[in-house]
Design a protein around this motif. Sequence first.
Motif, PDB file in Angstrom:
ATOM      1  N   TRP A   1       0.733  -0.988   0.056  1.00 48.10           N
ATOM      2  CA  TRP A   1       0.014   0.127  -0.055  1.00 48.10           C
ATOM      3  C   TRP A   1       1.028   1.314   0.029  1.00 48.10           C
ATOM      4  CZ3 TRP A   1       0.681   3.144   4.172  1.00 48.10           C
ATOM      5  CH2 TRP A   1       1.104   2.562   5.416  1.00 48.10           C
TER       6      TRP A   1
ATOM      7  N   LYS B   1      -4.155   4.356   0.078  1.00 48.39           N
ATOM      8  CA  LYS B   1      -4.448   3.955  -1.040  1.00 48.39           C
ATOM      9  C   LYS B   1      -3.627   2.377  -1.628  1.00 48.39           C
ATOM     10  CE  LYS B   1      -5.380   6.028  -5.528  1.00 48.39           C
ATOM     11  NZ  LYS B   1      -5.168   7.120  -6.291  1.00 48.39           N
ATOM     12  N   ASP B   2      -4.429   1.636  -1.800  1.00 48.98           N
ATOM     13  CA  ASP B   2      -3.615   0.467  -2.068  1.00 48.98           C
ATOM     14  C   ASP B   2      -3.221   0.518  -3.807  1.00 48.98           C
ATOM     15  OD1 ASP B   2      -5.787  -0.622  -3.479  1.00 48.98           O
ATOM     16  OD2 ASP B   2      -6.436  -1.871  -1.871  1.00 48.98           O
TER      17      ASP B   2
ATOM     18  N   GLY C   1      -5.956   0.744  -6.213  1.00 47.84           N
ATOM     19  CA  GLY C   1      -6.661   1.827  -6.108  1.00 47.84           C
ATOM     20  C   GLY C   1      -7.558   2.257  -5.066  1.00 47.84           C
ATOM     21  N   ASN C   2      -7.790   1.271  -4.432  1.00 48.14           N
ATOM     22  CA  ASN C   2      -8.672   1.340  -3.299  1.00 48.14           C
ATOM     23  C   ASN C   2      -8.209   2.295  -2.068  1.00 48.14           C
ATOM     24  OD1 ASN C   2     -10.286  -0.765  -4.264  1.00 48.14           O
ATOM     25  ND2 ASN C   2      -8.965  -2.418  -3.441  1.00 48.14           N
ATOM     26  N   VAL C   3      -9.210   3.108  -1.642  1.00 55.24           N
ATOM     27  CA  VAL C   3      -8.772   4.369  -0.708  1.00 55.24           C
ATOM     28  C   VAL C   3      -9.506   3.866   0.585  1.00 55.24           C
ATOM     29  CG1 VAL C   3      -8.951   6.664  -0.326  1.00 55.24           C
ATOM     30  CG2 VAL C   3      -8.614   5.806  -2.768  1.00 55.24           C
TER      31      VAL C   3
END
Length: 162
Positions: free
Chosen positions: A4, A25-26, A29-31
């Motif tokens: 991440w 944010k990983d 693209g996950n926040v």
Amino acid sequence: AERWNLINRVVQHDELANEALLLAKDLAGNVDPSTPQRLFTVSTTPDQEDPDGVLDTPVPGQVFTSVPVTMSGSASDDIAVAEVNVIIKNRDTGLFLQDDETTWGTWNAIPTTLSNPNAAATDWDWSGTLPDANYQVWLQVKDTSGNGDPEKDTARFQVDTA
């Protein structure tokens, strides 16, 4: 384990007030939606002023005829008071009250409750059940820069519930 990235952003509200916002944010693209934040101030002048603590209760020579024993007072600083502690010594045994507020041992500072933590002025209080004996209490005050009150307020008092 997934990797991440941490994106750090500081928002300056004025010359001294700032806000740090953290955005996690990983790689996919996950926040992280929680967006933790912390307000802080920046000063170019080091804090060299000592805080001042006042022990209002007990007054010297006070006899508590019932428990719990309540101690109170105030503390102030030019920037902010971080903590106020009481050091309670049983003068009959020479031992100090420990953090669990039931055992006695070596020197120990017990945190009090601040009415306005990290403010320039705050009231404080502590309440606990002490056995019948002769005591001395000292006040220990520290500001947010780690400066301490060199003039520790103190009072001798007695608990006599018999």
